[in-house]
Design a protein around this motif. Sequence first.
Motif, PDB file in Angstrom:
ATOM      1  N   GLU A  10       0.655  -1.234  -0.026  1.00  9.33           N
ATOM      2  CA  GLU A  10      -0.006   0.147  -0.174  1.00  9.33           C
ATOM      3  C   GLU A  10       1.011   1.038  -0.041  1.00  9.33           C
ATOM      4  O   GLU A  10       0.504   2.290  -0.773  1.00  9.33           O
ATOM      5  CB  GLU A  10      -1.006  -0.125   1.166  1.00  9.33           C
ATOM      6  N   GLU A  11       1.888   1.303   0.878  1.00  2.00           N
ATOM      7  CA  GLU A  11       2.460   2.301   0.752  1.00  2.00           C
ATOM      8  C   GLU A  11       3.660   2.496  -0.436  1.00  2.00           C
ATOM      9  O   GLU A  11       3.698   3.597  -0.935  1.00  2.00           O
ATOM     10  CB  GLU A  11       3.729   2.283   2.101  1.00  2.00           C
ATOM     11  N   SER A  12       3.862   1.450  -1.058  1.00  2.00           N
ATOM     12  CA  SER A  12       4.700   1.472  -2.364  1.00  2.00           C
ATOM     13  C   SER A  12       3.586   2.101  -3.275  1.00  2.00           C
ATOM     14  O   SER A  12       4.247   2.803  -4.391  1.00  2.00           O
ATOM     15  CB  SER A  12       4.841   0.120  -2.871  1.00  2.00           C
ATOM     16  N   ASP A  13       2.485   1.869  -3.333  1.00  2.00           N
ATOM     17  CA  ASP A  13       1.601   2.402  -4.439  1.00  2.00           C
ATOM     18  C   ASP A  13       1.580   3.963  -4.339  1.00  2.00           C
ATOM     19  O   ASP A  13       1.471   4.730  -5.178  1.00  2.00           O
ATOM     20  CB  ASP A  13      -0.010   1.976  -4.252  1.00  2.00           C
ATOM     21  N   ILE A  14       1.426   4.225  -2.982  1.00  2.00           N
ATOM     22  CA  ILE A  14       1.425   5.862  -2.574  1.00  2.00           C
ATOM     23  C   ILE A  14       2.855   6.521  -3.033  1.00  2.00           C
ATOM     24  O   ILE A  14       2.947   7.528  -3.654  1.00  2.00           O
ATOM     25  CB  ILE A  14       1.314   6.152  -0.969  1.00  2.00           C
TER      26      ILE A  14
END
Length: 77
Positions: free
Chosen positions: A57-61
Amino acid sequence: HIGIELVKDPETREPDFDGVTRMMTAGYNNGIIFGKCGVNKGLNILLIKPPLITTMEESDIILERFYSSLQEAYGKK
């Protein structure tokens, strides 16, 4: 580190020193802190240091913010 060499033209491989500066400024505005490095004539490599514990999820952000920074630094296409 993840290093991305920025060049003005992929054929001549002319370094894009100003592009690194623009990306660093745009990244800061988008909540990402980039580093820079280089060899010989200047600093044309953009450094990214994501935490080793980054979630998907953080990678997507991070990728969304990176893309926004590219658009801001190089113009929307």
